[in-house]
Design an enzyme around this catalytic site. Structure first.
Site, PDB file in Angstrom:
ATOM      1  N   HIS A 294       0.825  -1.222   0.000  1.00 39.66           N
ATOM      2  CA  HIS A 294       0.000   0.000   0.000  1.00 39.66           C
ATOM      3  C   HIS A 294       0.855   1.266   0.000  1.00 39.66           C
ATOM      4  O   HIS A 294       0.332   2.351  -0.214  1.00 39.66           O
ATOM      5  CB  HIS A 294      -0.922   0.002   1.221  1.00 39.66           C
TER       6      HIS A 294
ATOM      7  N   ASP B 232       3.579   9.294  -0.745  1.00 31.62           N
ATOM      8  CA  ASP B 232       2.420   8.516  -0.321  1.00 31.62           C
ATOM      9  C   ASP B 232       2.166   7.424  -1.347  1.00 31.62           C
ATOM     10  O   ASP B 232       2.303   7.677  -2.552  1.00 31.62           O
ATOM     11  CB  ASP B 232       1.174   9.423  -0.245  1.00 31.62           C
TER      12      ASP B 232
END
Ligand code: F6P
Length: 491
Positions: A157, A365
């Site tokens: 992720h 991110d």
């Protein structure tokens, strides 16, 4: 059809909502399992001196949750230590914040072996296993060592940096290198996937001509980009309904007609909150005509509070927020509302819909689902503007509609604010429509379908005869193992 067994550190057991926020991973896995059903295995979120050997099992709808407690040393070394002070900063390109101790790596390996032991009590040879995130990188290796030949996939992720950075991680072969034991490794972006291919090549891996697989250590691992997504239509509905709820109305009234800028992030150095506050301060200093006409609400639940780097960030951001308000507020206007509370996703959906601008400006991110949720929550007739960091995975999909900024460029980020606040309606609508098209085409169902399809075993030639590898046959469990270990509580 094979059962899906999802494995991740955090497990969002419904009755435990209100526990520590499980973030984007939980949102994605929940959505992927909701209709499909399956088992979700991982840490219970509890720390106990003598955890039981058998997972604690509950069932909600089509999903069975099987969780285990951690011992205090395990929590410290595996979670706080290696996962959050080594893998997290390294994979977010922050070698400067990495604190490596061999004892933490041992704890990480010990807990992954323990997860493999507990998982053995649950899995069947034809289950498809889907492991999530950096806490469990070597899990497939330990399952393979125990003779399990299941299809096992891994989805990261968070970002995957280039090989040079991974190689700074001591004993990287035992963690990042162990990903080669999966059948499929998925990343958020093609850039992350390519970084990992480059790393495997430094370890002697041979990429297949089409670049989708790598032969390494006598086996083939498939690699792919599967950008994580949201339940676009459902989130848009949620936002429409939420605008009529009490907290959303209360926020609207408190603004007294001012424009709203919103930021929603866990308190984490990867999110670039100090850079964002610097940019907001620069905006207040250089564009005084916006004084008293805008409020910036930064919602930032605290996270990983036992980790020193997070405590430091907490002190810094609180201090900075106080400084900005001290310098610019007056008795009737507070330019910045810095809030360390957690809000439900429904309330956040309503806040997003009301906001004129969202600041999603991480330094790095994996994806950032706030960016996607903000877009999905907008009123198509009068949408807000997304200001998005070029270093969020979401930028690969939303760059045609967002205002893309570099979070290291304070003045550039500050300049994006008046541009967003003053953007004409026609341009806002066009940008929103472009981003919505992406979010509607690639929603969470598509993400899960694509990953599971890529991971599922190829159809057998003779449907009546599916040969199982020898190792899988060795690991067949007696029926009682499932019945004893996984009876739903109270069933
Ligand atoms: O997105 C990365 C991640 O580690 C997820 O696994 C999790 O959803 C989120 O950050 C929250 O982190 P933690 O589980 O450490 O609270």
């Amino acid at each position: 059809m094979s059962r899906i067994v999802v494995i991740s550190n955090r497990v969002a057991v419904p009755e435990r909502a209100g526990g520590p926020s499980a973030g984007g991973l939980a949102v994605a896995v929940n959505a992927a399992l909701k209709d499909r059903g399956g088992i979700w295995f991982g840490w219970s979120g509890r720390i106990t001196e003598e955890p039981s050997d058998a997972p604690q099992v509950t069932r909600h709808g089509a999903v069975t949750y099987a969780v285990v407690d951690l011992k205090p040393d395990d929590y410290q070394e595996y979670y706080n230590g290696f996962a959050n002070r080594v893998l997290w900063p390294v994979l977010h390109y922050r070698l400067d914040l990495t604190e490596f101790y061999r004892s933490d790596l041992s704890g990480y390996i010990r807990v992954n072996r323990m997860f493999a032991d507990r998982l053995e009590k649950i899995i069947r040879p034809d289950d498809v296993l889907w492991v999530h995130d950096y806490h469990m990188m070597p899990l497939a290796k330990y399952l393979r060592e125990r003779g399990h030949a299941n299809r096992i996939g891994f989805f990261l992720h968070i970002p995957m940096p280039p090989a040079d950075i991974i190689q700074a991680l001591p004993q990287h072969g035992a963690t990042v290198g162990a990903l080669a034991h999966y059948d499929l490794v998925g990343f958020q972006t093609e850039g992350d996937r390519d970084n990992f291919s480059g790393y495997l090549e430094t370890r002697g891996g041979q990429m297949t001509p089409d670049g989708t697989g790598c032969d390494i250590g006598g086996r083939r691992v498939q690699l792919g980009a599967f950008p994580v997504a949201i339940e676009t239509a459902a989130f848009a509905r949620r936002a429409r309904h939420a605008s009529r709820t009490r907290p959303v109305k209360a926020l609207r009234e408190s603004l007294m007609g001012r424009k709203l800028i919103i930021g929603v992030d866990r308190l984490d150095y990867s999110k670039g909150i100090p850079n964002r506050l610097d940019a907001y301060e620069h905006f207040l200093r250089t564009v005084p005509q916006w004084h008293d006409k805008v409020s910036y609400v930064q919602i930032t639940p605290k996270s990983r509070t036992d980790v020193p780097e997070y405590q430091e960030m907490d002190r810094y951001v609180s201090h900075k927020a106080g400084q900005i308000n001290g310098a610019y507020s007056d008795v009737t206007w507070t330019p910045l509302r810095y809030v360390n509370r957690t809000y439900s996703r429904s309330v956040l959906a309503g806040f997003y819909r009301m906001a004129d601008v969202a600041l999603v400006t991480p330094l790095r991110d994996g994806m950032n689902l706030v960016a996607k949720e903000f877009v999905a929550a907008q009123d198509p007739a009068d949408p807000g503007v997304l200001v998005l960091s070029q270093f969020a995975g979401a930028a690969a999909e939303l760059a045609t509609g967002a205002l893309i900024v570099n979070p290291h460029d304070t003045e550039g980020m500050a300049a994006a604010l008046p541009r967003a606040l003053e953007m004409p309606l026609g341009e806002r609508r066009e940008r929103y429509a472009r981003m919505m098209r992406v979010l509607e085409t690639r929603d969470i169902d598509r993400w899960a379908e694509d990953f599971i399809a890529a991971l599922s075993p190829p159809p057998a030639r003779d449907p009546l005869h599916i040969p199982l590898p020898r190792a899988a046959l060795r690991s067949v469990h007696l029926p009682g193992a499932w019945g004893r270990g996984l009876a739903p509580r109270g069933a």
